[in-house]
Design a protein around this motif. Structure first.
Motif, mmCIF file in Angstrom:
data_model
loop_
_atom_site.group_PDB
_atom_site.id
_atom_site.type_symbol
_atom_site.label_atom_id
_atom_site.label_comp_id
_atom_site.label_asym_id
_atom_site.label_seq_id
_atom_site.Cartn_x
_atom_site.Cartn_y
_atom_site.Cartn_z
ATOM 1 N N ALA A 27 0.830 -1.212 0.000
ATOM 2 C CA ALA A 27 0.000 0.000 0.000
ATOM 3 C C ALA A 27 0.859 1.255 0.000
ATOM 4 N N TRP A 28 2.084 1.141 0.470
ATOM 5 C CA TRP A 28 2.965 2.295 0.510
ATOM 6 C C TRP A 28 3.151 2.911 -0.875
ATOM 7 N N VAL A 29 3.087 2.071 -1.927
ATOM 8 C CA VAL A 29 3.240 2.575 -3.288
ATOM 9 C C VAL A 29 2.076 3.512 -3.623
ATOM 10 N N MET A 30 0.859 3.109 -3.243
ATOM 11 C CA MET A 30 -0.310 3.941 -3.514
ATOM 12 C C MET A 30 -0.232 5.258 -2.742
ATOM 13 N N TRP A 31 0.229 5.204 -1.491
ATOM 14 C CA TRP A 31 0.346 6.437 -0.700
ATOM 15 C C TRP A 31 1.419 7.353 -1.283
ATOM 16 N N LEU A 32 2.484 6.759 -1.787
ATOM 17 C CA LEU A 32 3.546 7.548 -2.414
ATOM 18 C C LEU A 32 3.030 8.233 -3.687
ATOM 19 N N ILE A 33 2.277 7.491 -4.495
ATOM 20 C CA ILE A 33 1.696 8.062 -5.712
ATOM 21 C C ILE A 33 0.700 9.165 -5.347
ATOM 22 N N ALA A 34 -0.121 8.919 -4.326
ATOM 23 C CA ALA A 34 -1.095 9.922 -3.887
ATOM 24 C C ALA A 34 -0.378 11.182 -3.403
ATOM 25 N N MET A 35 0.684 11.001 -2.637
ATOM 26 C CA MET A 35 1.428 12.148 -2.113
ATOM 27 C C MET A 35 2.009 12.993 -3.255
ATOM 28 N N ILE A 36 2.624 12.346 -4.218
ATOM 29 C CA ILE A 36 3.225 13.060 -5.341
ATOM 30 C C ILE A 36 2.144 13.723 -6.195
ATOM 31 N N GLY A 37 1.044 13.023 -6.444
ATOM 32 C CA GLY A 37 -0.051 13.582 -7.239
ATOM 33 C C GLY A 37 -0.677 14.792 -6.572
ATOM 34 N N LEU A 38 -0.924 14.704 -5.269
ATOM 35 C CA LEU A 38 -1.505 15.838 -4.540
ATOM 36 C C LEU A 38 -0.540 17.019 -4.494
ATOM 37 N N MET A 53 -3.243 17.757 2.146
ATOM 38 C CA MET A 53 -3.613 16.375 1.827
ATOM 39 C C MET A 53 -2.376 15.556 1.430
ATOM 40 N N SER A 54 -1.429 16.199 0.783
ATOM 41 C CA SER A 54 -0.191 15.524 0.430
ATOM 42 C C SER A 54 0.586 15.144 1.693
ATOM 43 N N ALA A 55 0.598 16.049 2.675
ATOM 44 C CA ALA A 55 1.262 15.744 3.948
ATOM 45 C C ALA A 55 0.551 14.600 4.657
ATOM 46 N N ALA A 56 -0.775 14.559 4.568
ATOM 47 C CA ALA A 56 -1.536 13.464 5.176
ATOM 48 C C ALA A 56 -1.213 12.139 4.474
ATOM 49 N N ALA A 57 -1.034 12.184 3.146
ATOM 50 C CA ALA A 57 -0.640 10.975 2.410
ATOM 51 C C ALA A 57 0.759 10.528 2.825
ATOM 52 N N LEU A 58 1.629 11.479 3.120
ATOM 53 C CA LEU A 58 2.971 11.139 3.614
ATOM 54 C C LEU A 58 2.878 10.424 4.963
ATOM 55 N N LEU A 59 1.988 10.899 5.826
ATOM 56 C CA LEU A 59 1.795 10.240 7.118
ATOM 57 C C LEU A 59 1.226 8.832 6.927
ATOM 58 N N ALA A 60 0.257 8.691 6.021
ATOM 59 C CA ALA A 60 -0.295 7.365 5.731
ATOM 60 C C ALA A 60 0.780 6.453 5.137
ATOM 61 N N THR A 76 -5.968 7.067 9.110
ATOM 62 C CA THR A 76 -4.870 7.993 9.380
ATOM 63 C C THR A 76 -4.860 9.119 8.362
ATOM 64 N N PHE A 77 -5.000 8.773 7.096
ATOM 65 C CA PHE A 77 -5.033 9.785 6.037
ATOM 66 C C PHE A 77 -6.198 10.754 6.234
ATOM 67 N N ALA A 78 -7.381 10.216 6.525
ATOM 68 C CA ALA A 78 -8.571 11.057 6.675
ATOM 69 C C ALA A 78 -8.437 11.997 7.872
ATOM 70 N N LEU A 79 -8.033 11.460 9.013
ATOM 71 C CA LEU A 79 -7.890 12.301 10.204
ATOM 72 C C LEU A 79 -6.795 13.355 10.025
ATOM 73 N N ALA A 80 -5.679 12.938 9.473
ATOM 74 C CA ALA A 80 -4.586 13.887 9.256
ATOM 75 C C ALA A 80 -5.012 14.978 8.262
ATOM 76 N N SER A 81 -5.747 14.612 7.225
ATOM 77 C CA SER A 81 -6.220 15.606 6.254
ATOM 78 C C SER A 81 -7.114 16.634 6.929
ATOM 79 N N VAL A 82 -8.069 16.166 7.711
ATOM 80 C CA VAL A 82 -9.002 17.079 8.386
ATOM 81 C C VAL A 82 -8.249 18.000 9.343
ATOM 82 N N LEU A 83 -7.376 17.436 10.144
ATOM 83 C CA LEU A 83 -6.623 18.255 11.102
ATOM 84 C C LEU A 83 -5.720 19.270 10.395
ATOM 85 N N LEU A 84 -5.025 18.824 9.380
ATOM 86 C CA LEU A 84 -4.126 19.734 8.667
ATOM 87 C C LEU A 84 -4.894 20.840 7.942
ATOM 88 N N ILE A 85 -6.009 20.487 7.324
ATOM 89 C CA ILE A 85 -6.786 21.478 6.573
ATOM 90 C C ILE A 85 -7.423 22.504 7.502
#
Length: 181
Positions: A27-38, A53-60, A76-85
């Motif tokens: 799954a780390w590959v998907m999170w890495l792709i999401a982080m770079i895309g965001l 959201m990219s930072a949240a993907a980095l945490l995930a 983790t991604f969802a909570l981190a996104s909400v808190l960061l935003i």
């Protein structure tokens, strides 16, 4: 013949199953792709939303190295996104705005600039040349402005500039006062 059909159906499902298993295990590959895309989207918008959201993907991504549980990674991604935003982004935007006071950007910087009427401008339609570009325009006063008339940008509504003619020359014969904003 049925045995062959079952084998073909099983062979068709096998690559999908193998791919899904690989994605869950890596799954780390998907999170890495999401982080770079965001982060790439953030470079286009410059609003700090996709950066958070990219930072949240980095945490995930980091969590994916600790656990293979995809549910925990998504939470983790969802909570981190909400808190960061809602916590970090407003602070970052305030700090950015405070570090560049009085800086006018985008369309707001065009207010007060001179432009020239290309097609007759009325209270409903018209065209002007503004900094080398052609803009749709409307007259603030409602009067018709003829082509070649020098006017200034009074306001902007969407992709339309609201223009006004320069004030009449001063009574003493001096130049007309320029509008100040």
């Amino acid at each position: 013949m049925e045995g062959r059909g079952d084998a073909l159906a099983e062979a068709d499902e096998r690559p999908v199953t193998v791919m899904w298993e690989w994605l869950v295990e890596n799954a780390w590959v998907m999170w890495l792709i999401a982080m770079i895309g965001l982060a790439a989207i953030e470079m286009l918008t410059l609003d700090f939303l996709f950066l958070m959201m990219s930072a949240a993907a980095l945490l995930a991504f980091a969590v994916s190295w600790v656990t293979d549980n995809v549910v925990i990674q998504v939470v983790t991604f969802a909570l981190a996104s909400v808190l960061l935003i809602f916590v970090v982004r407003p602070v970052a935007l305030r700090r950015l705005n405070r570090s560049t006071p009085g800086t006018v950007s985008n369309a707001a910087r065009l207010i007060g600039l001179p432009c020239q009427v290309l097609d007759p401008v009325t209270g409903r339609s018209g065209l002007v040349r503004l900094e080398g570009d052609t803009w749709s325009a409307r007259s603030v006063t409602g009067e018709q402005l003829t082509p070649g008339t020098d006017v200034f940008v009074h306001d902007i509504e969407g992709a339309t500039v609201l223009v006004a003619p320069y004030p009449a020359p001063a009574a003493d014969g001096g130049p007309a006062p320029r509008p100040s904003f």
